[in-house]
Design a protein around this motif. Sequence first.
Motif, PDB file in Angstrom:
ATOM      1  N   PHE A 123      67.599  53.918  76.806  1.00 25.65           N
ATOM      2  CA  PHE A 123      68.124  55.154  77.394  1.00 25.65           C
ATOM      3  C   PHE A 123      67.593  56.375  76.640  1.00 25.65           C
ATOM      4  CE2 PHE A 123      71.370  58.490  77.074  1.00 25.65           C
ATOM      5  CZ  PHE A 123      71.443  58.885  78.407  1.00 25.65           C
ATOM      6  N   LEU A 124      67.609  56.315  75.314  1.00 25.94           N
ATOM      7  CA  LEU A 124      67.113  57.439  74.511  1.00 25.94           C
ATOM      8  C   LEU A 124      65.621  57.672  74.744  1.00 25.94           C
ATOM      9  CD1 LEU A 124      68.980  56.877  71.118  1.00 25.94           C
ATOM     10  CD2 LEU A 124      69.519  58.519  72.933  1.00 25.94           C
ATOM     11  N   ILE A 125      64.860  56.590  74.798  1.00 30.62           N
ATOM     12  CA  ILE A 125      63.418  56.717  75.054  1.00 30.62           C
ATOM     13  C   ILE A 125      63.189  57.352  76.425  1.00 30.62           C
ATOM     14  CG2 ILE A 125      61.278  55.426  75.489  1.00 30.62           C
ATOM     15  CD1 ILE A 125      62.251  53.436  73.307  1.00 30.62           C
ATOM     16  N   GLY A 126      63.946  56.893  77.418  1.00 31.34           N
ATOM     17  CA  GLY A 126      63.818  57.432  78.772  1.00 31.34           C
ATOM     18  C   GLY A 126      64.151  58.909  78.860  1.00 31.34           C
ATOM     19  N   ARG A 160      58.097  58.228  81.647  1.00 33.99           N
ATOM     20  CA  ARG A 160      56.871  57.627  82.172  1.00 33.99           C
ATOM     21  C   ARG A 160      57.092  57.195  83.614  1.00 33.99           C
ATOM     22  NH1 ARG A 160      53.679  52.262  79.993  1.00 33.99           N
ATOM     23  NH2 ARG A 160      51.674  52.864  80.843  1.00 33.99           N
ATOM     24  N   LYS A 161      56.182  57.593  84.486  1.00 31.96           N
ATOM     25  CA  LYS A 161      56.295  57.218  85.898  1.00 31.96           C
ATOM     26  C   LYS A 161      56.001  55.735  86.074  1.00 31.96           C
ATOM     27  CE  LYS A 161      55.179  61.598  88.038  1.00 31.96           C
ATOM     28  NZ  LYS A 161      54.264  62.306  88.941  1.00 31.96           N
ATOM     29  N   ARG A 162      56.688  55.146  87.030  1.00 30.26           N
ATOM     30  CA  ARG A 162      56.450  53.751  87.374  1.00 30.26           C
ATOM     31  C   ARG A 162      55.103  53.627  88.086  1.00 30.26           C
ATOM     32  NH1 ARG A 162      60.633  50.349  86.557  1.00 30.26           N
ATOM     33  NH2 ARG A 162      62.551  51.375  85.912  1.00 30.26           N
ATOM     34  N   PRO A 163      54.494  52.440  88.035  1.00 27.15           N
ATOM     35  CA  PRO A 163      53.183  52.266  88.660  1.00 27.15           C
ATOM     36  C   PRO A 163      53.143  52.672  90.132  1.00 27.15           C
ATOM     37  CG  PRO A 163      53.705  50.362  87.321  1.00 27.15           C
ATOM     38  CD  PRO A 163      54.923  51.227  87.337  1.00 27.15           C
ATOM     39  N   PHE A 164      54.186  52.361  90.877  1.00 28.92           N
ATOM     40  CA  PHE A 164      54.167  52.691  92.301  1.00 28.92           C
ATOM     41  C   PHE A 164      54.255  54.198  92.545  1.00 28.92           C
ATOM     42  CE2 PHE A 164      58.682  51.808  91.456  1.00 28.92           C
ATOM     43  CZ  PHE A 164      59.311  52.905  92.047  1.00 28.92           C
ATOM     44  N   LEU A 165      54.608  54.975  91.528  1.00 28.61           N
ATOM     45  CA  LEU A 165      54.616  56.433  91.647  1.00 28.61           C
ATOM     46  C   LEU A 165      53.345  57.057  91.080  1.00 28.61           C
ATOM     47  CD1 LEU A 165      58.299  57.126  90.548  1.00 28.61           C
ATOM     48  CD2 LEU A 165      57.365  57.288  92.868  1.00 28.61           C
ATOM     49  N   ALA A 211      63.251  55.786  91.032  1.00 28.65           N
ATOM     50  CA  ALA A 211      62.178  56.422  90.277  1.00 28.65           C
ATOM     51  C   ALA A 211      62.619  56.747  88.847  1.00 28.65           C
ATOM     52  CB  ALA A 211      61.715  57.683  90.996  1.00 28.65           C
ATOM     53  N   THR A 212      63.273  55.790  88.205  1.00 27.17           N
ATOM     54  CA  THR A 212      63.691  55.953  86.812  1.00 27.17           C
ATOM     55  C   THR A 212      62.484  55.736  85.901  1.00 27.17           C
ATOM     56  OG1 THR A 212      64.348  53.633  86.807  1.00 27.17           O
ATOM     57  CG2 THR A 212      66.081  55.266  87.241  1.00 27.17           C
ATOM     58  N   PRO A 213      62.583  56.137  84.613  1.00 26.64           N
ATOM     59  CA  PRO A 213      61.446  55.931  83.708  1.00 26.64           C
ATOM     60  C   PRO A 213      61.045  54.457  83.611  1.00 26.64           C
ATOM     61  CG  PRO A 213      63.015  57.446  82.727  1.00 26.64           C
ATOM     62  CD  PRO A 213      63.662  56.892  83.964  1.00 26.64           C
ATOM     63  N   SER A 214      59.749  54.247  83.508  1.00 26.90           N
ATOM     64  CA  SER A 214      59.190  52.900  83.487  1.00 26.90           C
ATOM     65  C   SER A 214      59.264  52.241  82.110  1.00 26.90           C
ATOM     66  CB  SER A 214      57.736  52.964  83.956  1.00 26.90           C
ATOM     67  OG  SER A 214      57.174  51.698  84.050  1.00 26.90           O
ATOM     68  N   PHE A 215      59.152  53.051  81.066  1.00 29.99           N
ATOM     69  CA  PHE A 215      59.090  52.516  79.699  1.00 29.99           C
ATOM     70  C   PHE A 215      60.428  52.662  79.008  1.00 29.99           C
ATOM     71  CE2 PHE A 215      58.332  52.550  75.187  1.00 29.99           C
ATOM     72  CZ  PHE A 215      57.407  51.545  75.019  1.00 29.99           C
ATOM     73  N   PRO A 216      60.882  51.600  78.353  1.00 33.47           N
ATOM     74  CA  PRO A 216      60.422  50.214  78.362  1.00 33.47           C
ATOM     75  C   PRO A 216      61.052  49.454  79.526  1.00 33.47           C
ATOM     76  CG  PRO A 216      62.230  50.426  76.825  1.00 33.47           C
ATOM     77  CD  PRO A 216      61.995  51.795  77.402  1.00 33.47           C
TER      78      PRO A 216
END
Length: 191
Positions: free
Chosen positions: A73-76, A81-86, A99-104
């Motif tokens: 959650f903190l990293i996000g 980071r955008k997900r691959p499909f975005l 469309a939430t952050p991809s990493f991790p």
Amino acid sequence: MNFDSFLVKKIHRFSVRHRGFNGVMKAVAAYGHGAFLLYAVFLWFFPGTRRGKYRRLCVASLLSVVMASFISFLIGRCWQRKRPFLAERSVKPLISHKATPSFPSNHGMNSLAIVLSLFHGKAPGRFFLAVWAVLLAFSRVYTGVHYVTDIIGGWVIAFGIHRLVYRFFYTPVVVPLTVLFSFISDKIFRK
């Protein structure tokens, strides 16, 4: 094109050409984490002399998942980071996803955090769930919702959290929580 984009696109092209495999990967990506929940219930109610040990494994796994998810959650919040499909025009997701952050990758991270606890306690079924965790992680890349480095990053966090839980939190947190949760569950589910 970076290595992450290259791998995601290569795997996505495979999924377009081999659609028969897609149903399995979609099911694993969307519902694969449920296997860990079912296993936790099985392990919690495991009969015999090892019940206390297995319950401590369940609580240690739960604590690892909570701690790792907080780090995620903190990293996000810091890096969205955008997900691959975005981010990649040619990648179409095989499963619906926000469309939430991809990493991790939380699926990869949490499944490995659980598996590490199972190996630590030599729980039955740990080898099957280790293979399942790898399949779940791969399915997240295959379906276009994660990059490979999202998985690797999640695994690194899982290893770090596992070390923290078993080094600093086992006796002061895991053991008393296990006693409390056991008291509650045994009262609710009397034999």
